[in-house]
Design a protein around this motif. Structure first.
Motif, PDB file in Angstrom:
ATOM      1  N   THR A  72     -26.253  44.309  25.205  1.00  0.00           N
ATOM      2  CA  THR A  72     -26.773  43.807  23.938  1.00  0.00           C
ATOM      3  C   THR A  72     -25.809  44.111  22.798  1.00  0.00           C
ATOM      4  O   THR A  72     -24.819  44.839  22.975  1.00  0.00           O
ATOM      5  CB  THR A  72     -28.125  44.458  23.600  1.00  0.00           C
ATOM      6  N   ALA A  73     -26.137  43.574  21.637  1.00  0.00           N
ATOM      7  CA  ALA A  73     -25.438  43.993  20.422  1.00  0.00           C
ATOM      8  C   ALA A  73     -25.900  45.391  20.032  1.00  0.00           C
ATOM      9  O   ALA A  73     -26.969  45.852  20.443  1.00  0.00           O
ATOM     10  CB  ALA A  73     -25.729  43.007  19.295  1.00  0.00           C
ATOM     11  N   GLU A  74     -25.066  46.058  19.269  1.00  0.00           N
ATOM     12  CA  GLU A  74     -25.449  47.365  18.750  1.00  0.00           C
ATOM     13  C   GLU A  74     -26.532  47.203  17.680  1.00  0.00           C
ATOM     14  O   GLU A  74     -26.700  46.127  17.101  1.00  0.00           O
ATOM     15  CB  GLU A  74     -24.233  48.073  18.137  1.00  0.00           C
ATOM     16  N   ASP A  75     -27.259  48.276  17.410  1.00  0.00           N
ATOM     17  CA  ASP A  75     -28.231  48.273  16.321  1.00  0.00           C
ATOM     18  C   ASP A  75     -27.481  48.444  15.008  1.00  0.00           C
ATOM     19  O   ASP A  75     -27.423  49.528  14.421  1.00  0.00           O
ATOM     20  CB  ASP A  75     -29.260  49.391  16.519  1.00  0.00           C
ATOM     21  N   SER A  76     -26.891  47.373  14.565  1.00  0.00           N
ATOM     22  CA  SER A  76     -26.005  47.428  13.404  1.00  0.00           C
ATOM     23  C   SER A  76     -25.990  46.087  12.701  1.00  0.00           C
ATOM     24  O   SER A  76     -26.272  45.042  13.310  1.00  0.00           O
ATOM     25  CB  SER A  76     -24.579  47.786  13.847  1.00  0.00           C
ATOM     26  N   PHE A  77     -25.653  46.124  11.423  1.00  0.00           N
ATOM     27  CA  PHE A  77     -25.321  44.895  10.722  1.00  0.00           C
ATOM     28  C   PHE A  77     -23.912  44.471  11.131  1.00  0.00           C
ATOM     29  O   PHE A  77     -23.188  45.209  11.810  1.00  0.00           O
ATOM     30  CB  PHE A  77     -25.420  45.087   9.214  1.00  0.00           C
ATOM     31  N   ILE A  78     -23.521  43.286  10.724  1.00  0.00           N
ATOM     32  CA  ILE A  78     -22.252  42.705  11.154  1.00  0.00           C
ATOM     33  C   ILE A  78     -21.240  42.810  10.021  1.00  0.00           C
ATOM     34  O   ILE A  78     -21.554  42.561   8.855  1.00  0.00           O
ATOM     35  CB  ILE A  78     -22.459  41.250  11.590  1.00  0.00           C
ATOM     36  N   ALA A  79     -20.023  43.180  10.375  1.00  0.00           N
ATOM     37  CA  ALA A  79     -18.959  43.381   9.389  1.00  0.00           C
ATOM     38  C   ALA A  79     -18.216  42.083   9.113  1.00  0.00           C
ATOM     39  O   ALA A  79     -18.234  41.133   9.894  1.00  0.00           O
ATOM     40  CB  ALA A  79     -17.986  44.438   9.884  1.00  0.00           C
ATOM     41  N   THR A  80     -17.534  42.055   7.966  1.00  0.00           N
ATOM     42  CA  THR A  80     -16.621  40.971   7.635  1.00  0.00           C
ATOM     43  C   THR A  80     -15.205  41.381   8.033  1.00  0.00           C
ATOM     44  O   THR A  80     -14.867  42.554   8.027  1.00  0.00           O
ATOM     45  CB  THR A  80     -16.663  40.680   6.129  1.00  0.00           C
ATOM     46  N   GLY A  81     -14.360  40.423   8.376  1.00  0.00           N
ATOM     47  CA  GLY A  81     -12.978  40.745   8.698  1.00  0.00           C
ATOM     48  C   GLY A  81     -12.740  40.850  10.182  1.00  0.00           C
ATOM     49  O   GLY A  81     -13.517  40.331  11.000  1.00  0.00           O
ATOM     50  N   PRO A  82     -11.693  41.546  10.554  1.00  0.00           N
ATOM     51  CA  PRO A  82     -11.307  41.596  11.975  1.00  0.00           C
ATOM     52  C   PRO A  82     -12.384  42.153  12.897  1.00  0.00           C
ATOM     53  O   PRO A  82     -12.385  41.851  14.089  1.00  0.00           O
ATOM     54  CB  PRO A  82     -10.073  42.508  11.971  1.00  0.00           C
ATOM     55  N   ALA A  83     -13.287  42.972  12.365  1.00  0.00           N
ATOM     56  CA  ALA A  83     -14.331  43.583  13.199  1.00  0.00           C
ATOM     57  C   ALA A  83     -15.588  42.728  13.265  1.00  0.00           C
ATOM     58  O   ALA A  83     -16.658  43.235  13.612  1.00  0.00           O
ATOM     59  CB  ALA A  83     -14.662  44.974  12.665  1.00  0.00           C
ATOM     60  N   TYR A  84     -15.462  41.428  12.987  1.00  0.00           N
ATOM     61  CA  TYR A  84     -16.640  40.564  12.893  1.00  0.00           C
ATOM     62  C   TYR A  84     -17.476  40.560  14.168  1.00  0.00           C
ATOM     63  O   TYR A  84     -18.686  40.360  14.132  1.00  0.00           O
ATOM     64  CB  TYR A  84     -16.224  39.130  12.541  1.00  0.00           C
ATOM     65  N   ALA A  85     -16.851  40.770  15.346  1.00  0.00           N
ATOM     66  CA  ALA A  85     -17.589  40.708  16.609  1.00  0.00           C
ATOM     67  C   ALA A  85     -17.660  42.061  17.308  1.00  0.00           C
ATOM     68  O   ALA A  85     -18.116  42.131  18.456  1.00  0.00           O
ATOM     69  CB  ALA A  85     -16.936  39.686  17.538  1.00  0.00           C
ATOM     70  N   ALA A  86     -17.255  43.111  16.621  1.00  0.00           N
ATOM     71  CA  ALA A  86     -17.130  44.410  17.285  1.00  0.00           C
ATOM     72  C   ALA A  86     -18.451  44.965  17.778  1.00  0.00           C
ATOM     73  O   ALA A  86     -18.487  45.728  18.741  1.00  0.00           O
ATOM     74  CB  ALA A  86     -16.461  45.411  16.332  1.00  0.00           C
ATOM     75  N   THR A  87     -19.546  44.593  17.137  1.00  0.00           N
ATOM     76  CA  THR A  87     -20.850  45.165  17.504  1.00  0.00           C
ATOM     77  C   THR A  87     -21.605  44.330  18.525  1.00  0.00           C
ATOM     78  O   THR A  87     -22.716  44.693  18.904  1.00  0.00           O
ATOM     79  CB  THR A  87     -21.732  45.312  16.247  1.00  0.00           C
ATOM     80  N   MET A  88     -21.009  43.226  18.972  1.00  0.00           N
ATOM     81  CA  MET A  88     -21.738  42.298  19.845  1.00  0.00           C
ATOM     82  C   MET A  88     -21.030  42.112  21.179  1.00  0.00           C
ATOM     83  O   MET A  88     -19.840  42.455  21.318  1.00  0.00           O
ATOM     84  CB  MET A  88     -21.893  40.955  19.122  1.00  0.00           C
TER      85      MET A  88
END
Length: 729
Positions: A695-711
């Protein structure tokens, strides 16, 4: 003695003694017989308040919130027509009773008391709630709303002018109707109400027809919090686009005359008005609430001395319409009649089982005119050169656009509304050319207020339209989710399917947008939609599926009157390639307009029995990217595309994973509250396969290069698959 008993005793003794409150002389056009009729409605409302409190104390009635002090609204009702749709404040029993006098063969006392007793014989809610409402009286049911019904009243009023220009198949409001919407002074401060006032004024300011009469029943207090003296008048006397009227709700002659004038203004000018009615609140707020616990006793007694029924007796005597002794007899006879009815309704049946309660969650199907799809000539005129482009694979956003075009050609009652959907063609171009093809009446550019967008859709649906509101980004839905939860989805439930809100809400959402907007434009939480009973949530993974599913969603709304949310993965709108640049692996041809994907039908890619990857939306795309590496490890896999996130297509999912040794749920929503939780529980119940979830992490989504880091990603899906089966990468 409680306050209700005190008010009752005061009326009996003061009328008998001729001790009536002072006030202005009766003026205006209210004739004697009509005044007596209004007084009878006031008495019936009062009698039901008294009996419902007694029923609650005896455990025979439930949830009392009375209309005592607001009985003068019967005079407003008398000034309107029964064809004027009315969205009522919860203190408007007298309004509904008086409207019953305008429609033949009504038994208001019996019907409303059945609702007070929560009997399954209640003709409006079937025992699900104590509500005001009546199909015969054109009053959709309302529960204890705090202004949430105002946006849909704006939408219903807008629909009258729209229907005059292009009448939908299931329209119910005549061209000369107005919409009436009442609420309390405390509710007027709610952001939902303020948005509705602003939208009505904004619309009228542009000379767009908006035949809407707002009515504020101002008793000066919200539960225990006072409304500042003069606040409502100061707030609404000079609102742009909205005409202000004021009257004394204790005076049925003044109230009737002012309401008549306000209704005439709205009906003739097609502009909104605000009717400010002074009332008093008797007995406290609701149920066991005791006003003297937070108000001085002298203040409570002052309001009780201004009992509107006492004022009505005085005014009718002065007008020569009815003598006090005759008024007293009407009152006592009505009390006795409601005592008898109350004793009978408590013996009537109640809902017993979960199935009974849930029977009206899903609306009934309705007959619709048959359609064979858009004609070749109509398609040629609408699409032009796009017809030739249909021969080649296209991106998802373009296929959705073509599907919308075909649907709007086929069904003239489809109307779209939202921020930038018209002239601009949507933020992502999904609705480009639709305004040129169908005009501004069917492609409505709204103001920036999601509550108003959904309210417009809900209101138009109640006058026969099939609305398709667009929420620009999934994160923006949270500004207005109660319009779906508290209004659209509950209407069939609280009306035994007599009122419905068919609609397809399009939402651009989910994550994976590269470097754009952070969590306000990348939102991977759908829990709020999956949690609402009766709402269908669809999510395509590719353009061809999107077109076919969208057609099914419109059918579900149009023919089965369902509330549908169609979640469009933003990141897949422009997606062309799958594995390599310019391979075109994610573009597809436009499916024939007759093709649909039925509700609950899942997609299946491959037939491997080692592993089933169950996923949706972007997860399907990423799983397809991961598949070569998974298969290179010797794993024979299949990908199951859920397509329908709510209700969960359990039977189809069970069949789709049949024979698989391992099931991997790849879920781009969050670990907590995400779709995977339901999938894991389901597969645990029906399958012996080994289970895992990514799953995705329990987090909001960042802007920039880390846009998909939590998913989830192609690589993490590959790793999870190998780990589940016990292979190393």
């Amino acid at each position: 003695m409680d306050r209700a008993a005190i008010v009752h005793k005061n009326f009996l003794t003061r009328v008998a003694a001729g001790d009536l409150p002072a006030g202005n002389a009766p003026t205006g056009p209210l004739a004697g017989p009509e005044a007596v009729s209004i007084f009878r409605s006031e008495c019936l409302s009062r009698a039901m308040d008294l009996k419902s409190r007694a029923m609650q104390k005896a455990g025979q009635g439930f949830y009392t919130i009375g209309s005592s002090g607001h009985e003068g609204l019967a005079a407003v009702s008398a000034a309107l027509r029964p064809t004027d749709m009315a969205f009522l404040h919860y203190r408007d029993a007298a309004f509904q009773i008086q409207r019953g006098e305008q429609v033949p063969a009504q038994s208001m006392a019996w019907d409303m008391m059945l609702s007070f007793a929560c009997s399954s014989d209640d003709p409006i809610s079937g025992g699900r709630h104590k509500v005001l409402g009546s199909k015969a009286l054109n009053i959709p049911p309302q529960t204890s709303t705090i202004a949430s019904h105002l946006p849909k009243a704006v939408g219903a009023a807008y629909s009258i002018g729209a229907a005059k220009r292009h009448r939908p198949e299931h329209a119910v409001l005549p061209d000369d109707a107005i919409v009436y919407c009442s609420f309390g002074d405390a509710s007027a401060n709610h952001s939902t109400a303020q948005g509705a006032f602003n939208t009505a004024g904004w619309t009228a300011f542009q000379s767009v027809p908006m035949p809407l009469l707002f009515c504020c029943e101002d008793n000066g207090i919200g539960i225990s919090t006072k409304t500042p003296k003069g606040w409502i008048a100061a707030n609404f006397q000079n609102r742009p686009g909205i005409k202000y009227f004021a009257c004394d709700g204790l005076d049925i002659y003044d109230t009737y005359a002012t309401a008549l004038e306000a209704a005439r203004y709205v009906r003739e000018r097609k502009k909104p008005a605000f009717l400010h009615v002074r009332t008093v609140r008797l007995y406290g707020h609701a149920g066991a609430d005791v006003a003297t616990s937070y108000l001085p006793k002298a203040e409570v007694e002052r309001d009780e001395a201004n009992d509107p029924l006492l004022h009505s007796v005085r005014l009718m005597q002065a007008a020569g319409a009815l003598e006090p002794d005759a008024a007293l007899k009407i009152y006592t006879d009505t009390i006795a009649r409601i005592e008898r009815i109350g004793d009978q309704v408590v013996t009537r049946p109640h809902l017993q089982t979960a199935q009974d309660v849930m029977a009206s969650l899903v609306p009934p199907k309705r007959k619709c005119a048959p359609s064979n799809g858009p004609s070749a000539s109509a398609r040629e005129a609408a699409f032009g050169s796009d017809l030739r482009a249909m021969e080649e694979p296209q991106i998802m956003s373009r296929l959705i656009n073509w599907a919308l075009t075909d649907l709007m050609l086929e069904h003239g009652e489809i109307v779209m509304m939202g921020e930038d959907v018209g002239l601009k063609g949507g933020v992502y171009g999904v609705t480009q050319k639709l305004r040129q093809r169908f005009g501004p009446d069917r492609m409505i550019d709204t103001l920036l207020d999601e509550q108003s967008i959904l309210g417009l859709a809900i209101g138009m649906a109640q006058n026969g339209y099939t609305p398709m509101p667009e929420i620009q980004f999934l994160a923006y839905l949270h500004n207005a989710e109660d319009q779906i939860r508290g209004e659209a989805a509950t209407l069939s439930f609280f009306s035994e399917g007599q009122y419905t809100n068919p609609m397809v809400m399009r939402i651009a959402g989910l994550g994976y947008q590269k470097g754009f907007g952070g969590h306000f434009h990348n939102d991977n939480s759908v829990a709020v939609l999956r949690d609402i009973p009766g709402v269908i949530l669809a999510c395509p993974s590719n353009g061809a599926d999107a077109a076919r599913m969208l057609r099914e969603c419109v059918r579900l709304a149009r023919e089965e009157q369902r509330v549908v949310a169609f979640l469009e993965p933003i990141a897949l709108y422009p997606m062309r390639d799958l594995h390599e640049a310019k391979d075109g692996g994610w573009m597809q041809r436009y499916p024939d307009p007759s093709e649909k994907i039925a509700l609950g039908e899942v997609g299946l890619h491959g037939g491997g029995q080692d592993l089933a990857i169950v996923t949706f939306g972007n997860g399907v795309y990423l799983s397809q990217q991961a598949l070569p590496a998974i298969e290179a490890a010797g794993i024979k896999a299949r990908i199951v595309d859920m397509r329908w996130l709510s209700p969960l297509p359990k039977d189809a999912l069970t069949e789709a994973v049949q024979g698989c040794d391992n099931i991997l749920v790849a879920d781009e929503t969050r670990h907590s509250g995400g779709v995977a939780e339901a999938l894991m529980a389901h597969f645990h119940e029906v399958s012996d396969a080994k289970l895992a979830r990514l799953t995705a992490e329990d987090s909001f989504i960042a802007t920039g290069p880390a846009y998909a880091a939590t998913m989830p990603s192609k690589d993490s899906i590959t790793a999870a698959a190998l780990n589940l089966i016990g292979k190393t990468s």
